[in-house]
Design an enzyme around this catalytic site. Structure first.
Site, mmCIF file in Angstrom:
data_model
loop_
_atom_site.group_PDB
_atom_site.id
_atom_site.type_symbol
_atom_site.label_atom_id
_atom_site.label_comp_id
_atom_site.label_asym_id
_atom_site.label_seq_id
_atom_site.Cartn_x
_atom_site.Cartn_y
_atom_site.Cartn_z
ATOM 1 N N ASP A 176 0.813 -1.143 0.068
ATOM 2 C CA ASP A 176 0.017 0.007 0.059
ATOM 3 C C ASP A 176 0.826 1.119 -0.049
ATOM 4 O OD1 ASP A 176 -2.454 1.262 0.072
ATOM 5 O OD2 ASP A 176 -2.884 1.004 2.341
ATOM 6 N N HIS A 257 -4.664 2.628 -6.999
ATOM 7 C CA HIS A 257 -5.793 2.121 -6.206
ATOM 8 C C HIS A 257 -7.157 1.904 -6.938
ATOM 9 C CE1 HIS A 257 -3.528 2.954 -2.615
ATOM 10 N NE2 HIS A 257 -4.672 2.598 -1.857
ATOM 11 N N HIS A 260 -6.852 -1.512 -7.773
ATOM 12 C CA HIS A 260 -7.168 -2.305 -6.634
ATOM 13 C C HIS A 260 -8.685 -2.493 -6.540
ATOM 14 C CE1 HIS A 260 -8.773 -2.119 -2.677
ATOM 15 N NE2 HIS A 260 -8.084 -3.051 -2.545
ATOM 16 N N HIS A 274 -5.512 -5.718 1.114
ATOM 17 C CA HIS A 274 -5.622 -4.508 0.451
ATOM 18 C C HIS A 274 -4.258 -4.301 -0.327
ATOM 19 C CE1 HIS A 274 -6.509 -0.270 -0.384
ATOM 20 N NE2 HIS A 274 -5.496 0.176 0.181
HETATM 21 ZN ZN LIG Z 1 -4.484 2.026 0.153
#
Ligand SMILES: [Zn+2]
Length: 374
Positions: A176, A257, A260, A274
């Site tokens: 992340d 993101h 994602h 995540h």
């Molecule tokens: Zn994140």
């Protein structure tokens, strides 16, 4: 499109207090006393046994009255409403656990108009410091970002607890966090999550975050496996939690993101954390924006060194179909997605190509890495 109304104000926001160290929970009363004496504590049963009990006894020995409610696993509107109805007699909220618990606690505190303390028990996401939550459907698909007036009042990170969590969580946090600079540097003329332009300090934080990860990431990952707190470990926990959190919120997110978020619609990857999906999305973004092979290798080497997924096989979807990838690409390019913060050309077809190419370069990198070992 980036900055359509041509805003000119720079904007930076952050939590009021950030505390990190190996005895933070033991000393919690000192840092949380300013928020009240009757907290609503939400954490799941696993976290309760690992750290929740110790927190309650640390607070109760200083005269706090703690109301504990179990978090049932998803940051959904339903769960938020349930906890709001249970916290009406409390004077602040504590969210203890992983990203979803923290995001839920922030949403609950906002609805109750109470202050909130966030106590992450893993360094697996950039969620603790931000003034936003990611809301999912009860089935776990990305629904929307929810924004609050203020960042958490206190973020308290006990590195001894984090060192005893599985190292996979730290690695996911690094996945992340490595996206922070890669995304923010493309968002120089885009509005950040506060609605203003990025400041120099947000960009410096993103740079420092990346520097710490490349310098100490692998070493911190090994320390975590040995369940010990070292200087490298402290530095990476700070990069994953504070720097990544401030960097993304006041710097900006881009394609990593968004990709994602697209991946959350694929059932085969629901077991992934995540940051593991964000890491793969980061490689896809680097390809989308025409990054050189030499630079790409730096990120791939880092990810592989901490066992982050860089191929479909490592993501657990070796037989993923083009149709599925097209679905991910379509969702990544939904109106309002952070992918539109970038200046670079974006189409569903280009994103589809970048995701497929990310898997291909990942496989090639692994082959080359094996060749070097022989
Ligand atoms: Zn994140």
């Amino acid at each position: 499109m980036p900055n359509p109304k041509q805003h000119t104000e720079r904007y930076f926001q952050s939590p009021s207090k950030y505390i990190q160290g190996p005895a933070a929970i033991k000393n919690a009363a000192e840092y949380l006393g300013q928020l009240g004496k009757k907290p609503l504590l939400t954490c799941d049963s696993v976290v309760f046994n690992i750290a929740g009990k110790n927190l309650i006894s640390a607070l109760e020995s200083h005269g706090f009255q703690v109301t504990r409610e179990e978090f049932t696993g998803e940051t959904s509107n339903k769960e938020i409403e349930r906890l709001v109805s249970l916290g009406k007699n409390c004077d602040f909220v504590i969210g203890m656990g992983g990203g979803k618990t923290m995001d839920t606690a922030k949403a609950v505190a906002s609805q109750l108009n109470l202050r909130v303390a966030i106590l992450p028990t893993t360094a697996s996401t950039d969620a603790p410091c931000s003034a936003l939550s990611v809301i999912y459907t009860p089935e776990g698909e990305f629904e929307r970002y929810s924004f609050f007036n203020a960042n958490p009042d206190v973020v308290l990170v006990d590195t001894n607890v984090i060192a005893h969590a599985p190292a996979r969580f730290l690695a996911a946090g690094m996945g992340d966090a490595i996206a922070t600079n890669v995304e923010a540097r493309l968002c120089k003329n885009s509005l950040n999550f506060g609605g203003g332009l990025p400041t120099e300090v947000a960009s410096a934080i993103g740079n420092k975050c990346e520097e710490v990860l490349l310098k100490f990431g692998k070493q911190a990952y090994e320390a975590n496996k040995a369940q010990v707190v070292t200087q490298a470990f402290e530095a990476v926990v700070e990069a994953n939690t504070l720097m990544s959190g401030l960097g993304f919120e006041s710097g900006g997110l881009a394609a990593a993101h968004a990709i994602h978020n697209g991946f959350t619609a694929i059932h085969g990857v629901h077991h992934l954390l995540h940051g593991e999906k964000v890491a793969f999305g980061t490689v896809a973004q680097l390809i989308l924006t025409g990054t050189s092979s030499a630079e790409l290798d730096v990120y791939l080497a880092f990810m592989l060194s901490v066992d982050l997924p860089i191929t479909f096989e490592m993501l657990g979807i070796p037989k993923v179909t083009d149709e599925d990838i097209r679905r991910v690409a379509k969702l990544s390019c939904a109106p309002g997605e952070t992918i539109w913060n970038m200046q670079d050309p974006v189409t569903e077809e280009l994103v589809f190509g970048a995701i497929k190419a990310a898997d291909a370069v990942g496989r090639d990198f692994i082959l080359r890495a094996k060749g070097r070992q022989v």
